[in-house]
Design an enzyme around this catalytic site. Sequence first.
Site, PDB file in Angstrom:
ATOM      1  N   CYS A 160       4.442   1.817   6.141  1.00  0.00           N
ATOM      2  CA  CYS A 160       5.205   3.082   6.128  1.00  0.00           C
ATOM      3  C   CYS A 160       6.608   2.932   5.520  1.00  0.00           C
ATOM      4  CB  CYS A 160       5.287   3.646   7.540  1.00  0.00           C
ATOM      5  SG  CYS A 160       5.482   2.411   8.826  1.00  0.00           S
TER       6      CYS A 160
ATOM      7  N   HIS B 249      11.652   6.738   9.024  1.00  0.00           N
ATOM      8  CA  HIS B 249      12.227   5.405   8.827  1.00  0.00           C
ATOM      9  C   HIS B 249      13.353   5.501   7.796  1.00  0.00           C
ATOM     10  CE1 HIS B 249       9.046   3.901  11.212  1.00  0.00           C
ATOM     11  NE2 HIS B 249       8.290   3.331  10.304  1.00  0.00           N
TER      12      HIS B 249
END
Length: 351
Positions: free
Chosen positions: A149, A243
Site C-alpha cells: 500500500c 499512509h
Amino acid sequence: MDRQRISVGILGATGAVGQRFIQLLEGHPWFQVAEVAASDRSAGKPYVDACTWRLPGAPPAAVAGLQVLTTEGPFEARLLFSGLDSSVAGEVESSLAAKGHAVVSNSRNHRMDPDVPLLIPEINADHLEAVPAQRKRNGGGYIVTNPNCTVVGLAMALAPLHRAFGLESVHVATLQALSGAGYPGVPSLDVADNVVPFIGGGEEEKIETEPRKILGRFADDTFTDADFRISASVHRVAVSDGHTMAAFVHLRRPATVEHAIRVLAEFRGEPQERQLPTAPERPIHVLTAPDRPQPRLDRDREKGMAVSVGRVRSDGNGGLKLEALVHNTIRGAAGAAILNGELLQARGLLS
Ligand SMILES: NC(=O)c1ccc[n+]([C@@H]2O[C@H](COP(=O)([O-])OP(=O)(O)OC[C@H]3O[C@@H](n4cnc5c(N)ncnc54)[C@H](OP(=O)(O)O)[C@@H]3O)[C@@H](O)[C@H]2O)c1
C-alpha cells in the site's frame, strides 16, 4: 445476475481489503461480485453472517446473501480478486492460476516472482507482456499483483521524476495508518498517544525493493530493476486510513522545483487514455498549501484513487523533498486491484 457484466470472485472477502472490494464493486459498470471465499471459519455461512462489516453502511444486498466458499472453490468466475492473508495467499493463488483463473492479488507472496507483473497501470502497463508466458505454463491462468500500500503512493510520486530526471537514490520515512494492519490490527494501548517505529511483515524491505521492479523494464522475458537505491524507515501512527510519507529524492539530472511540480501534475497513463471506470482523472494531485497533504483532508481525492503530493521543495543540495499520501485500502489495495482487473479486460486478457 446481470448478463452484461463479468462475474468476479473475491478471495478473503471477509477481511479489511475484501470488504473494500465489495464496497467498491457495488454498481461497477463491468464487474459484479458472484462468489466470495474466506477461511473455514467463514465458509458455509451467508456473507452477512460470516463478516463483521466495518465500513459505513451495510454490505450490498446482492452480496449479503452469497454463501461463503472455501478458497478451494470451485469458482465459476474467471477473474478472482484476492485479499487473502499472506499466510495462505501464495499457495492458494498459484493453485487457482493453475486451474485457469486470472488472479489479481493484493498479497505480497507473488509480487517479486520472475514472471508476475507488479502492476501500477499508470506506470508499467507494459509489464503485462509477462502474462502470456504464465498463461502458457498454467493452461490459461495467471497471477497479476498490486504493490504494498505504501509503495503505490511512493512509486506514483517517483515515476514522473524518474522519467524526467532519473533517480539516483531515495530516502523515505512513512507514517502509516492503522487499517494497513487489517482488523483488529495494532492494540489500542500500543498506539493511542503514541507512534510505533516498526511495522512487521518485512514492510521496510517491501518499500525498498518493490518500486525498483515497478519502475524497471520487462524485455526478453525478464524483469530488470530500475537502477536506484531506496532506504526506508516506517512508523505506525494513530490515523484510521491514509499512509503519508516524507521522501528525500536525489536525481541524476538537475531539476527545478517548478519543473518537478509540472511533471508530477501532468503525469497520466493508460488508465486515463482508456478512461477505465476506476481510473482517477489525475493520478497525482499536486497540492500547494504548505500544510498539505493531510490524511483526513486529502485521502478521499478522486474516490481515494488519486495520490496527493505536496511540499515539493529543494533540499538545498541538488535534490528534492516532498510529502506523498495514498489511501491505503483504496488506491493502496482494493481499488488498485480493481484498476488492474479493468486493464486486463481492456487489453483482452480475460477472454
Ligand atoms: N489492509 C491494507 O491496507 C492492505 C493493503 C495492501 C495489501 N494488503 C494485503 O492484503 C491481504 C489482506 O489484508 P487485510 O488487511 O484485509 O487482512 P484481514 O482483514 O486479516 O483479512 C484476511 C482475509 O483472509 C482470510 N483468511 C485468513 N486465513 C485464511 C485461511 N487459512 N484460509 C483462507 N482464508 C483465510 C480471512 O478470512 P476469515 O474472515 O474467514 O478469517 C479474511 O477474509 C494481506 O495479504 C495484506 O498484506 C493489505
